[in-house]
Design a protein around this motif. Structure first.
Motif, mmCIF file in Angstrom:
data_model
loop_
_atom_site.group_PDB
_atom_site.id
_atom_site.type_symbol
_atom_site.label_atom_id
_atom_site.label_comp_id
_atom_site.label_asym_id
_atom_site.label_seq_id
_atom_site.Cartn_x
_atom_site.Cartn_y
_atom_site.Cartn_z
ATOM 1 N N ARG A 244 13.889 43.160 -43.194
ATOM 2 C CA ARG A 244 13.880 43.552 -41.788
ATOM 3 C C ARG A 244 12.456 43.573 -41.244
ATOM 4 N NH1 ARG A 244 14.222 48.378 -38.571
ATOM 5 N NH2 ARG A 244 13.855 49.657 -40.425
ATOM 6 N N VAL A 245 12.274 42.990 -40.090
ATOM 7 C CA VAL A 245 11.010 43.070 -39.363
ATOM 8 C C VAL A 245 10.950 44.433 -38.683
ATOM 9 C CG1 VAL A 245 9.610 42.101 -37.493
ATOM 10 C CG2 VAL A 245 10.948 40.583 -38.982
ATOM 11 N N THR A 246 9.899 45.184 -38.928
ATOM 12 C CA THR A 246 9.836 46.563 -38.421
ATOM 13 C C THR A 246 8.758 46.760 -37.367
ATOM 14 O OG1 THR A 246 8.468 47.126 -40.345
ATOM 15 C CG2 THR A 246 10.834 47.595 -40.487
ATOM 16 N N VAL A 247 8.259 45.653 -36.801
ATOM 17 C CA VAL A 247 7.283 45.739 -35.710
ATOM 18 C C VAL A 247 7.771 44.885 -34.549
ATOM 19 C CG1 VAL A 247 5.345 46.119 -37.287
ATOM 20 C CG2 VAL A 247 5.922 43.778 -36.577
ATOM 21 N N ASP A 248 7.074 44.994 -33.439
ATOM 22 C CA ASP A 248 7.434 44.237 -32.241
ATOM 23 C C ASP A 248 6.956 42.798 -32.339
ATOM 24 O OD1 ASP A 248 4.602 44.104 -30.519
ATOM 25 O OD2 ASP A 248 4.785 45.886 -31.773
ATOM 26 N N ASP A 249 7.702 41.888 -31.725
ATOM 27 C CA ASP A 249 7.248 40.505 -31.534
ATOM 28 C C ASP A 249 6.477 40.357 -30.236
ATOM 29 O OD1 ASP A 249 8.256 39.338 -33.862
ATOM 30 O OD2 ASP A 249 10.238 39.022 -32.975
ATOM 31 N N ALA A 250 6.786 41.202 -29.262
ATOM 32 C CA ALA A 250 6.159 41.089 -27.946
ATOM 33 C C ALA A 250 6.101 42.457 -27.280
ATOM 34 C CB ALA A 250 6.950 40.120 -27.060
ATOM 35 N N ALA A 251 5.061 42.651 -26.485
ATOM 36 C CA ALA A 251 4.900 43.890 -25.709
ATOM 37 C C ALA A 251 4.482 43.529 -24.293
ATOM 38 C CB ALA A 251 3.861 44.797 -26.354
ATOM 39 N N LEU A 252 5.104 44.177 -23.336
ATOM 40 C CA LEU A 252 4.830 43.960 -21.921
ATOM 41 C C LEU A 252 4.665 45.329 -21.284
ATOM 42 C CD1 LEU A 252 4.844 41.842 -19.524
ATOM 43 C CD2 LEU A 252 7.270 42.386 -19.280
ATOM 44 N N PHE A 253 3.504 45.580 -20.661
ATOM 45 C CA PHE A 253 3.313 46.912 -20.080
ATOM 46 C C PHE A 253 2.373 46.883 -18.885
ATOM 47 C CE2 PHE A 253 0.508 46.327 -23.689
ATOM 48 C CZ PHE A 253 -0.715 46.882 -23.369
ATOM 49 N N ASN A 254 2.592 47.860 -18.012
ATOM 50 C CA ASN A 254 1.749 48.084 -16.841
ATOM 51 C C ASN A 254 0.954 49.364 -17.040
ATOM 52 O OD1 ASN A 254 2.795 45.830 -15.412
ATOM 53 N ND2 ASN A 254 4.571 47.043 -14.803
ATOM 54 N N GLY A 255 -0.171 49.445 -16.362
ATOM 55 C CA GLY A 255 -1.000 50.632 -16.473
ATOM 56 C C GLY A 255 -1.704 50.942 -15.179
ATOM 57 N N ARG A 256 -2.232 52.162 -15.113
ATOM 58 C CA ARG A 256 -2.991 52.609 -13.954
ATOM 59 C C ARG A 256 -4.326 53.158 -14.438
ATOM 60 N NH1 ARG A 256 -1.690 54.009 -8.786
ATOM 61 N NH2 ARG A 256 0.541 53.886 -9.212
ATOM 62 N N LEU A 257 -5.385 52.822 -13.705
ATOM 63 C CA LEU A 257 -6.713 53.349 -13.995
ATOM 64 C C LEU A 257 -6.987 54.552 -13.101
ATOM 65 C CD1 LEU A 257 -8.604 49.953 -14.237
ATOM 66 C CD2 LEU A 257 -7.998 51.450 -16.126
ATOM 67 N N PRO A 258 -7.849 55.479 -13.534
ATOM 68 C CA PRO A 258 -8.140 56.659 -12.706
ATOM 69 C C PRO A 258 -8.646 56.318 -11.304
ATOM 70 C CG PRO A 258 -8.964 56.984 -14.922
ATOM 71 C CD PRO A 258 -8.501 55.561 -14.846
ATOM 72 N N SER A 259 -9.298 55.173 -11.166
ATOM 73 C CA SER A 259 -9.809 54.757 -9.852
ATOM 74 C C SER A 259 -8.697 54.337 -8.905
ATOM 75 C CB SER A 259 -10.776 53.587 -10.028
ATOM 76 O OG SER A 259 -10.110 52.465 -10.586
ATOM 77 N N GLY A 260 -7.493 54.119 -9.444
ATOM 78 C CA GLY A 260 -6.374 53.658 -8.633
ATOM 79 C C GLY A 260 -6.029 52.202 -8.854
#
Length: 394
Positions: A244-260
């Protein structure tokens, strides 16, 4: 080449490296070449390399120029001719080796990601802080900071050429796992690698985003996926089973910086046709920059304050002597490559050791990246919910 102010030879620094595969070869090239290119204040000597397989580590030592080969990293750390330990092993051993080396009085360079968990990374930062009081330094190896075009992009942003940042878009795409027959290696096991594309590739683009923006991500919202859930495992008898593969093949994410400013990230090892495609575009109130690792001597820059009739992205060939790291290399127009980033990494670390200053990226920087990776995993486990990212060394 840089010219020395004095003909006196610089003092030497014995380097010991743990690990001899892909990263070991890349780091070896950096250590071997740095004093031949740059006027460094300390000259590294390739004292010893460690690996578990006696014949393989001896072959690596001979190939890459290491004076000695050992099969136990503890023996390497105990050597009197080793003053710096370079950790190029899988992530599950980073904390143990790095902390032991720091406690033994050695400087440390550790490959990214710093560890497999926030707890391990935090313990490494604590060890580095204790070692700092004794005059030791500790650095994490995010080599893409040392691409001259990336370093120049940082100068442009810090100098205000883009004004306030608004959007940051980062992708890192590879395709070496597209074939479902690719075997179940350590990089596909969570207990060894910590995570998949997220830690392997995502760590790089998270570090670059925070480095270029000059601020840390405040929070993320993420999705991850494992597309091939079982892969072949070779048995001792030559028969094949699957695991079994126990890690991700791909990750997609959004983020915000303190400056906006808003940021987006995509990391995958399942993008057919993409071998090592790291790209980013950063948009600000006054302009934009864009970069593609597959054209790593170039930076695209748009100055939005120019008249619309003549404005547009222009290609900057980052090979001038005034560009970062280029003062010691070739005449303008003669391109550098991936391997040169490790020479630049060694140069910066040697200067930090000689100057008694904290190198960048520090273990604390590595911890901050680890916190982002942990927040991404938490968000993905909770249907892409927004997860704040803590900051600081506490």
């Amino acid at each position: 080449m840089e010219q020395r102010d004095s003909e006196a030879a610089p003092p030497t620094l014995g380097v010991g490296m743990v690990g001899y595969a892909f990263m070991g070869a890349a780091h070896s090239q950096g250590w071997r070449n740095v004093s031949r290119v740059f006027d460094v204040p300390v000259k590294p000597e390739l004292a010893a390399i460690a690996g578990r397989d006696p014949s393989a580590v001896r072959a690596a030592a001979d190939r890459h120029g290491w004076a000695a080969a050992v099969t136990d990293w503890r023996d390497l750390i105990a050597r009197d001719d080793v003053q710096l330990v370079d950790v190029c092993t899988p992530g599950d051993s980073h904390a143990e080796i790095a902390i032991a080396a720091l406690e033994a009085g050695k400087h440390v360079l550790c490959e990214k990601p710093l560890a497999n968990s926030v707890a391990e990374a935090r313990a490494m930062v604590d060890a580095a802080e204790r070692a700092k009081a004794r005059g030791q330094v500790a650095m994490v190896g995010f080599n893409y900071r040392r691409v001259p075009a990336v370093a120049y992009a940082r100068q442009l942003i810090a100098g205000g050429s883009l004004g306030a940042l608004r959007h940051l878009r980062f992708t890192y795409l590879q395709d070496w796992l597209v074939d479902p027959a690719f075997p179940l290696t350590w990089r596909l096991r969570k207990e060894s690698a910590g995570s998949g594309a997220l830690g392997d590739l995502g760590a790089h683009i998270v570090d670059l985003a925070q480095f270029l923006a000059g601020e840390h991500l405040a929070g993320v919202s993420a999705l991850t996926e494992t597309f091939v859930k079982e892969r072949p495992v070779a048995s001792g008898g030559g028969e094949q089973s699957t695991g079994r593969v126990t890690v991700d093949d791909a990750a997609l994410f959004n983020g915000r910086l303190p400056s906006g400013a808003l940021a987006s990230f995509e990391a995958t090892r399942m993008a057919a046709g993409r071998k090592n495609s790291l790209r980013f575009e950063i948009n600000g109130e006054r302009g934009s920059i864009a970069f593609d690792l597959e054209r790593l001597n170039e930076l695209s820059f748009h100055d939005d304050t120019e008249p619309a009739t003549s404005a547009g992205f222009k290609r900057i060939l980052v090979t001038e002597a005034d560009h970062p790291y280029l003062e010691a290399w070739w005449p303008p127009g003669h391109a550098l490559g991936y391997e040169h980033t490790f020479t630049h990494q060694a140069r910066d670390l040697l200067h930090a050791i000689a100057d008694g200053t904290e190198p960048a990226p520090s273990f604390a920087d590595g911890l901050q990246v680890q916190r982002v990776l942990a927040a991404v995993e938490e968000s993905a486990q909770n249907n892409a919910s927004y997860v704040p990212v803590p900051t600081g060394t506490g």
